[in-house]
Design an enzyme around this catalytic site. Structure first.
Site, PDB file in Angstrom:
ATOM      1  N   HIS A   1       0.831  -1.205   0.000  1.00 43.18           N
ATOM      2  CA  HIS A   1       0.000   0.000   0.000  1.00 43.18           C
ATOM      3  C   HIS A   1       0.864   1.253   0.000  1.00 43.18           C
ATOM      4  O   HIS A   1       0.536   2.232  -0.676  1.00 43.18           O
ATOM      5  CB  HIS A   1      -0.967   0.047   1.179  1.00 43.18           C
TER       6      HIS A   1
ATOM      7  N   TYR B   1       1.861   5.424  -2.556  1.00 44.47           N
ATOM      8  CA  TYR B   1       2.339   6.775  -2.299  1.00 44.47           C
ATOM      9  C   TYR B   1       3.729   6.988  -2.885  1.00 44.47           C
ATOM     10  O   TYR B   1       4.088   8.127  -3.231  1.00 44.47           O
ATOM     11  CB  TYR B   1       2.304   7.056  -0.793  1.00 44.47           C
TER      12      TYR B   1
ATOM     13  N   HIS C   1     -10.862   1.300  -9.327  1.00 44.84           N
ATOM     14  CA  HIS C   1     -10.319   2.307  -8.406  1.00 44.84           C
ATOM     15  C   HIS C   1      -8.879   2.653  -8.746  1.00 44.84           C
ATOM     16  O   HIS C   1      -8.538   3.833  -8.913  1.00 44.84           O
ATOM     17  CB  HIS C   1     -10.416   1.786  -6.965  1.00 44.84           C
ATOM     18  N   PHE C   2      -8.007   1.644  -8.870  1.00 45.74           N
ATOM     19  CA  PHE C   2      -6.593   2.012  -9.004  1.00 45.74           C
ATOM     20  C   PHE C   2      -6.210   2.467 -10.406  1.00 45.74           C
ATOM     21  O   PHE C   2      -5.139   3.046 -10.595  1.00 45.74           O
ATOM     22  CB  PHE C   2      -5.645   0.940  -8.450  1.00 45.74           C
ATOM     23  N   HIS C   3      -7.091   2.275 -11.395  1.00 45.99           N
ATOM     24  CA  HIS C   3      -6.814   2.898 -12.692  1.00 45.99           C
ATOM     25  C   HIS C   3      -7.121   4.398 -12.659  1.00 45.99           C
ATOM     26  O   HIS C   3      -6.649   5.147 -13.531  1.00 45.99           O
ATOM     27  CB  HIS C   3      -7.589   2.207 -13.808  1.00 45.99           C
TER      28      HIS C   3
ATOM     29  N   ARG D   1     -12.361  -9.781 -10.693  1.00 46.33           N
ATOM     30  CA  ARG D   1     -11.113  -9.310 -11.294  1.00 46.33           C
ATOM     31  C   ARG D   1     -10.210 -10.516 -11.544  1.00 46.33           C
ATOM     32  O   ARG D   1     -10.492 -11.630 -11.107  1.00 46.33           O
ATOM     33  CB  ARG D   1     -10.421  -8.304 -10.359  1.00 46.33           C
ATOM     34  N   ARG D   2      -9.116 -10.298 -12.277  1.00 47.04           N
ATOM     35  CA  ARG D   2      -8.111 -11.333 -12.542  1.00 47.04           C
ATOM     36  C   ARG D   2      -8.743 -12.579 -13.158  1.00 47.04           C
ATOM     37  O   ARG D   2      -8.359 -13.703 -12.848  1.00 47.04           O
ATOM     38  CB  ARG D   2      -7.374 -11.713 -11.259  1.00 47.04           C
TER      39      ARG D   2
END
Length: 554
Positions: A230, A234, A381-383, A444-445
């Protein structure tokens, strides 16, 4: 009183040997991104039932392509670009060259690591996805290659810290220039965060894959991964924040609203980025609910510096828009220089990141996480975070960075502006499809082009995902065209003479308590204490045999 955030706004030029290496860091990062984008298109189309995998040479499976997509985009591109960009920012802010041997070693180690991992992935010896969870086992070269990528960032951090130490020795009593402070703090945070994956790869996965260890504990290595996993978000995001805080205000015609405010935000990231990883393991047995609660709380804490960033950057942008004639509540927005491809790409990245941050709060919530866990909500979300806030910001930075490092003018600037819009719209469409599919339980995946089980809501969600992914791929291809055009055909001598460094509204305080913020050693010590509190009980459970003692839930 206005004070520049660089030590010497004029009269400093980085040695050509260092400019060349930093340039190749950028090329390596975006070169890896080419492979990531190519495989990403296949992933997106598969959700609409379209299988283009047979057109890829030497591709054995969907999961091989998914591994390439994740590793090249999320590890190679981000860290290669981050190394080059942050080392340049540090050198420019301190107005002094970096240690040439360290800069050279950093690039050489990264290039070697990328080559090793690329060979393992290309030969189907490392189709273990980006997370590389045991007991999935890759060839040892894949683990070693990625370990070398991490070591490269450590060497880059050492080069930046060495320059800072030398600068402080020559400038006693002076505040660290803000641009150097945020750049060095970003990579120090990553240096701490990378300890988890370093222990996992070097201490367990490499000996295991080489046959020196008979077995590894999956939960222990999964937790070591998320110790880093995680915080790595950042590590990707903070170089973008360096640009948003310290460069974008100048590009928009504004100024940084507060030197103090900016330093505090980056210190919070240093302190709280790492002890948040267990919120990725809410469904894992063997981890106490108390520890999960601590990490869940700290995950919400780390949301606040992002809110602070939104306030600070928007204030700087409004200042610039109003200076250009903007009136009324929102009239300053259209007055911003949207025709600047570097700025417009980063503005679009910021807007998309608002939605990415909001969906991240759902992931961090224990109860809501149970609904979206392991569904397409997560990549949706992470895209919008790493896939846009980071990737599109890096593209925007490249629109002035590559001309600066090559001395050539940007090729086809109007096409560059269009590229940012096409990519951003594509991400929003893509994420809308994935998020709606995730709420309907779409996994997903999973190679959806050959899935034999579907739900009514998945078909439309998959089609929307495919459309958005195609637009993203088109936007990325246009970026590569502009980048190559700049390097090959950009007009010589028309590159910017300097980085777009910004000024603060007021000078940093030289007296009182504020100069104590520059004591990075103290903040590192506090960060280590928080890490020990958040992770110590879990790792003590594995002492001394490094294997699980077993669990009973009745």
């Amino acid at each position: 009183m206005s004070a520049p955030i660089v030590a010497s706004p004029a009269g400093f030029a980085l040695p050509e040997a260092q400019r060349r290496i930093l340039r190749w860091f950028v090329y390596l990062g975006f070169g890896a991104m080419v492979a990531g984008v190519a495989h990403g298109l296949a992933q997106a189309l598969s959700y609409a039932g379209i299988n283009i995998l047979p057109v890829y040479p030497r591709l054995h499976s969907y999961y091989q392509g998914l591994t390439v997509h994740g590793v090249t985009n999320a590890l190679v591109m981000t860290f290669a670009f981050g190394n080059g960009f942050l080392m340049l920012m540090t050198a420019r802010a301190l107005a002094r060259p970096l240690n040439q041997a360290l800069v050279t070693a950093s690039f050489g180690v990264m290039a070697a690591g990328v080559a090793m991992s690329a060979w393992a992935m290309a030969t189907n010896r490392a189709s273990v996805l980006y997370t590389a969870y045991a007991p999935l086992q890759a060839h040892w070269t894949h683990y070693l290659g990625l370990a070398l990528v991490v070591v490269s960032t450590w060497i880059a951090t050492a080069a930046m810290i060495a320059a800072l130490v030398a600068w402080r020795r020559e400038n006693p009593g002076q505040r660290i220039p803000l641009l150097a402070f945020v750049s060095v703090t970003s990579w120090i945070m990553w240096w701490l965060a990378s300890a988890g994956i370093a222990v996992s790869f070097l201490g367990f996965l490499i000996p295991w894959s080489a046959g020196w260890l008979p077995r590894v504990d999956p939960l222990l290595n999964r937790t070591l991964f998320w110790f880093t996993g995680h915080a790595i978000v950042y590590a990707w995001l903070l170089p973008a924040y360096v640009s948003w805080y310290a460069l974008v205000p100048r590009q928009a015609g504004g100024k940084i609203i507060s030197d103090l405010y900016t330093r505090v935000v980056f210190i919070i990231f240093l302190l709280v980025s790492i002890p948040t990883g267990l919120h990725h393991q809410y469904t894992d047995p063997g981890i106490g609910q108390g520890l999960k609660a601590v990490h869940g709380f700290l995950t919400f804490v780390i949301f606040f510096p992002s809110l602070a960033t939104a306030f600070s950057v928007m204030a700087a942008l409004e200042m610039g828009g109003r200076a250009r004639g903007g009136r009324g509540l929102l009239g300053w927005i259209p007055r911003l220089p949207w025709g600047d491809p570097s700025l417009s790409a980063q503005l679009l990245a910021m807007l998309t990141f608002v939605l990415g941050g909001a969906t991240g709060l759902v992931n961090a919530s224990y109860t809501m996480n149970q609904v979206v866990h392991n569904t397409t909500w997560v990549p949706g979300h992470f895209h919008m975070t790493v896939g846009t806030a980071v990737a599109l910001t890096f593209m925007g930075i490249a629109y002035w960075l590559v001309p600066y490092l090559t001395g050539r003018g940007l090729w086809a600037p109007r096409l560059a502006v269009a590229q940012g819009w096409i990519y951003a719209v594509g991400v929003l469409v893509f994420a809308r499809g994935m998020i709606s599919g995730g709420l309907a339980g779409m996994p997903r995946r999973t190679f959806m082009a050959q899935a034999t089980y579907t739900q009514p809501g998945w078909k439309l969600a998959g089609a929307v995902t495919a459309v958005g992914g195609s637009l993203m791929s088109l936007g990325a291809v246009l970026f590569f065209i502009v980048l190559v055009g700049t390097v090959v055909a950009g007009k010589k001598g028309e590159g910017p003479a300097d980085i777009p460094w910004s000024e603060t509204i007021t000078a940093p305080a030289l007296a009182g308590w504020e100069p104590r913020l520059d004591r990075l050693r103290v903040w590192v010590a506090f960060a280590v204490i928080l890490i020990l509190i958040a992770y110590g009980p879990f790792f003590l459970m594995y002492h001394p045999h490094l294997v699980s003692k077993g669990y009973r839930f009745w």
